[in-house]
Write an enzyme that holds these catalytic residues in place. Sequence first.
Site, PDB file in Angstrom:
ATOM      1  N   HIS A  61       0.860  -1.190   0.000  1.00 41.50           N
ATOM      2  CA  HIS A  61       0.000   0.000   0.000  1.00 41.50           C
ATOM      3  C   HIS A  61       0.897   1.242   0.000  1.00 41.50           C
ATOM      4  O   HIS A  61       1.939   1.267   0.662  1.00 41.50           O
ATOM      5  CB  HIS A  61      -0.900  -0.011   1.239  1.00 41.50           C
ATOM      6  CG  HIS A  61      -1.915   1.087   1.256  1.00 41.50           C
ATOM      7  ND1 HIS A  61      -1.591   2.387   1.578  1.00 41.50           N
ATOM      8  CD2 HIS A  61      -3.241   1.092   0.982  1.00 41.50           C
ATOM      9  CE1 HIS A  61      -2.689   3.134   1.502  1.00 41.50           C
ATOM     10  NE2 HIS A  61      -3.701   2.373   1.140  1.00 41.50           N
ATOM     11  N   GLU A  96       0.829   4.145   1.385  1.00 43.37           N
ATOM     12  CA  GLU A  96       1.213   4.742   2.683  1.00 43.37           C
ATOM     13  C   GLU A  96       2.277   3.889   3.366  1.00 43.37           C
ATOM     14  O   GLU A  96       3.247   4.415   3.936  1.00 43.37           O
ATOM     15  CB  GLU A  96      -0.007   4.883   3.598  1.00 43.37           C
ATOM     16  CG  GLU A  96       0.362   5.582   4.907  1.00 43.37           C
ATOM     17  CD  GLU A  96      -0.743   5.533   5.953  1.00 43.37           C
ATOM     18  OE1 GLU A  96      -1.927   5.667   5.591  1.00 43.37           O
ATOM     19  OE2 GLU A  96      -0.411   5.359   7.137  1.00 43.37           O
ATOM     20  N   CYS A 133      -5.697   6.801  12.238  1.00 44.05           N
ATOM     21  CA  CYS A 133      -6.236   8.161  12.131  1.00 44.05           C
ATOM     22  C   CYS A 133      -7.574   8.283  12.894  1.00 44.05           C
ATOM     23  O   CYS A 133      -8.433   7.403  12.775  1.00 44.05           O
ATOM     24  CB  CYS A 133      -6.430   8.473  10.656  1.00 44.05           C
ATOM     25  SG  CYS A 133      -7.294   9.986  10.353  1.00 44.05           S
ATOM     26  N   SER A 182     -12.732   7.981   0.882  1.00 46.45           N
ATOM     27  CA  SER A 182     -12.342   8.336  -0.484  1.00 46.45           C
ATOM     28  C   SER A 182     -13.556   8.437  -1.414  1.00 46.45           C
ATOM     29  O   SER A 182     -13.405   8.480  -2.634  1.00 46.45           O
ATOM     30  CB  SER A 182     -11.352   7.288  -1.023  1.00 46.45           C
ATOM     31  OG  SER A 182     -11.884   5.990  -0.827  1.00 46.45           O
TER      32      SER A 182
HETATM   33  S1  SF4 Z   1      -7.248  12.314   7.352  1.00 51.54           S
HETATM   34 FE1  SF4 Z   1      -7.627  10.855   5.662  1.00 51.54          FE
HETATM   35  S2  SF4 Z   1      -5.720  10.813   4.492  1.00 51.54           S
HETATM   36 FE2  SF4 Z   1      -5.259  11.690   6.505  1.00 51.54          FE
HETATM   37  S3  SF4 Z   1      -4.615   9.955   7.737  1.00 51.54           S
HETATM   38 FE3  SF4 Z   1      -6.795  10.230   8.100  1.00 51.54          FE
HETATM   39  S4  SF4 Z   1      -7.761   8.843   6.626  1.00 51.54           S
HETATM   40 FE4  SF4 Z   1      -5.623   9.106   5.956  1.00 51.54          FE
END
Ligand code: SF4
Length: 298
Positions: free
Chosen positions: A134, A136, A206, A278
């Site tokens: 992935h 990330e 997150c 997304s």
């Molecule tokens: S805000 Fe969105 S892009 Fe940033 S870490 Fe959290 S899920 Fe990933």
Amino acid sequence: MSDSTNNKIVIDKHSGFCSGVINAIKTAEMWLAKEPALYCLGDIVHNNEELQRLTAMGLQIISHEEFKQLHHARVLIRAHGEPPETYQIARQNDIELVDATCKVVLNLQKTIHQFYKSQQFNHGQILIFGKEGHAEVVGLLGQTAQHGIVISSIQDIHKIDFSRPSMLYSQTTQNISEYQEVIAKIQEKYDALNRSEYFSYAHTICHSVIHRAQQIQQFAAHFEKVIFVSGEKSSNGLYLFDICKKTNPHTFFISNIEQLKEIPIRNEDHIGICGATSTPMWLMELVKKQLEIIINNS
Ligand code: SF4
């Protein structure tokens, strides 16, 4: 057309782009409005519908192989972030980077990098709970000069050398229950060897993913049917869909409005529409409109 469907079909107000994706897309739109020559390294978002909208505006998606051949161009880095190697190639090839790495991911990259620099002295291991390959995870591994170990599931725990200390981090969009299971299993192994203090971990999923998971579970429980809208490549989408499906077995995964044809819809159905971090809101609104047409014509 009657408006009797209005309160029977509800879009989850918490679904849709997270702040990291919003920032990447706004950045792309801003540059495209100025000058239409903008490349993006990998899919800017794991959603084909949104990708088509942005590529129609001029965004050109390139692979890492194509990036290496590029010179004197402007390239956007998406929210997932990139390893240090990408920045080095950009300097060598006179590529201007427009860096839209999400702040949460950027902080995690910095934390891992600092730990990697400090832990080399005591021979510890950096573990990353995430999906192999992935974007990330590739960016996070880059902070360890490829010395980190990717743990995709409990089955990967055999990769750890339990005679050495370990520090575990998670990819930001991982499933928190699975992360907790992995933490417990690793701790158990160290405990059995009387080396409990050898293991540490950080809470790096997150917050918007954690909150979204809790909110979507409550949302899915309210409806007879749930339409979950997401790109098939979105790991966050697959994770949230799984939560919805477990909460409400009448949950259906779609990526575009054409797929609504496959779903049995009844006139009296109370339907919830939700999606991943997304999934664009405009797409969920389109799904709602199409459902209203189907119901009013049935
Ligand atoms: S805000 Fe969105 S892009 Fe940033 S870490 Fe959290 S899920 Fe990933």
